[in-house]
Motif scaffolding. Sequence first.
Motif, PDB file in Angstrom:
ATOM      1  N   GLU A   1      77.322  46.843  48.860  1.00  0.00           N
ATOM      2  CA  GLU A   1      76.118  47.685  48.857  1.00  0.00           C
ATOM      3  C   GLU A   1      75.463  47.692  50.232  1.00  0.00           C
ATOM      4  O   GLU A   1      75.031  48.740  50.712  1.00  0.00           O
ATOM      5  N   SER A   2      75.406  46.530  50.874  1.00  0.00           N
ATOM      6  CA  SER A   2      74.781  46.463  52.203  1.00  0.00           C
ATOM      7  C   SER A   2      75.611  47.235  53.235  1.00  0.00           C
ATOM      8  O   SER A   2      75.053  47.892  54.112  1.00  0.00           O
TER       9      SER A   2
ATOM     10  N   VAL B   1      77.715  49.855  52.668  1.00  0.00           N
ATOM     11  CA  VAL B   1      77.648  51.300  52.415  1.00  0.00           C
ATOM     12  C   VAL B   1      76.382  51.889  53.042  1.00  0.00           C
ATOM     13  O   VAL B   1      76.400  53.005  53.565  1.00  0.00           O
ATOM     14  N   GLU B   2      75.304  51.109  53.039  1.00  0.00           N
ATOM     15  CA  GLU B   2      74.019  51.571  53.585  1.00  0.00           C
ATOM     16  C   GLU B   2      73.869  51.310  55.085  1.00  0.00           C
ATOM     17  O   GLU B   2      72.943  51.807  55.710  1.00  0.00           O
ATOM     18  N   ASP B   3      74.770  50.531  55.666  1.00  0.00           N
ATOM     19  CA  ASP B   3      74.658  50.080  57.056  1.00  0.00           C
ATOM     20  C   ASP B   3      75.196  51.147  58.012  1.00  0.00           C
ATOM     21  O   ASP B   3      76.391  51.449  58.000  1.00  0.00           O
ATOM     22  N   ASP B   4      74.325  51.695  58.877  1.00  0.00           N
ATOM     23  CA  ASP B   4      74.740  52.726  59.827  1.00  0.00           C
ATOM     24  C   ASP B   4      75.715  52.206  60.880  1.00  0.00           C
ATOM     25  O   ASP B   4      76.404  52.987  61.524  1.00  0.00           O
TER      26      ASP B   4
ATOM     27  N   THR C   1      81.601  55.085  48.703  1.00  0.00           N
ATOM     28  CA  THR C   1      80.307  55.153  48.024  1.00  0.00           C
ATOM     29  C   THR C   1      80.192  53.941  47.092  1.00  0.00           C
ATOM     30  O   THR C   1      81.173  53.221  46.866  1.00  0.00           O
ATOM     31  N   LEU C   2      79.024  53.774  46.509  1.00  0.00           N
ATOM     32  CA  LEU C   2      78.822  52.659  45.581  1.00  0.00           C
ATOM     33  C   LEU C   2      79.768  52.741  44.383  1.00  0.00           C
ATOM     34  O   LEU C   2      80.115  51.718  43.796  1.00  0.00           O
TER      35      LEU C   2
END
Length: 154
Positions: free
Chosen positions: A44-45, A47-50, A8-9
């Motif tokens: 950050e990119s 963590v959000e990248d599927d 997580t962040l």
Amino acid sequence: MLTFRKATLADTKLYFDWANDSSVREQSYNTNTIDFESHKKWFESKVEDDSCMLLLFQNEEKLNVGQIRIQKENEKEALIGISIAAEHRGKGFAKEMLFLASDYFLENNKGYLINAYIKEQNRSSKQAFEKAGFEFDNMINYENCISFHFTKKG
């Protein structure tokens, strides 16, 4: 026995510290030290990248042991990377982490092939990948370094 969870962040600083460990930098294909702002944006990119799986591993005492990243490169192949916290190296965690992470990824991504590239001088990582069920494919020039190429299929 290790457990894992998705990063997580809140793990940004931990991953930053691990990434800049001198041994990790030495075995990485990009050996340059990473600045925090660049790392923060990258993390950050991811963590959000599927198409990216960042897994954080902990031991029985809930101490952070290391991390594995599996990045999908296309519809059939992914790339795996691993790092172990300095204080937990040499304890056999790499094999278990690679086994758990690769099986988890392949169970959730049917038909994928995971690629691993390991610098020729990094014998401990080579052994860990072998013990975790990865198969030696060939020696190649990867990122301007002679490297072992290992693969694992579901």
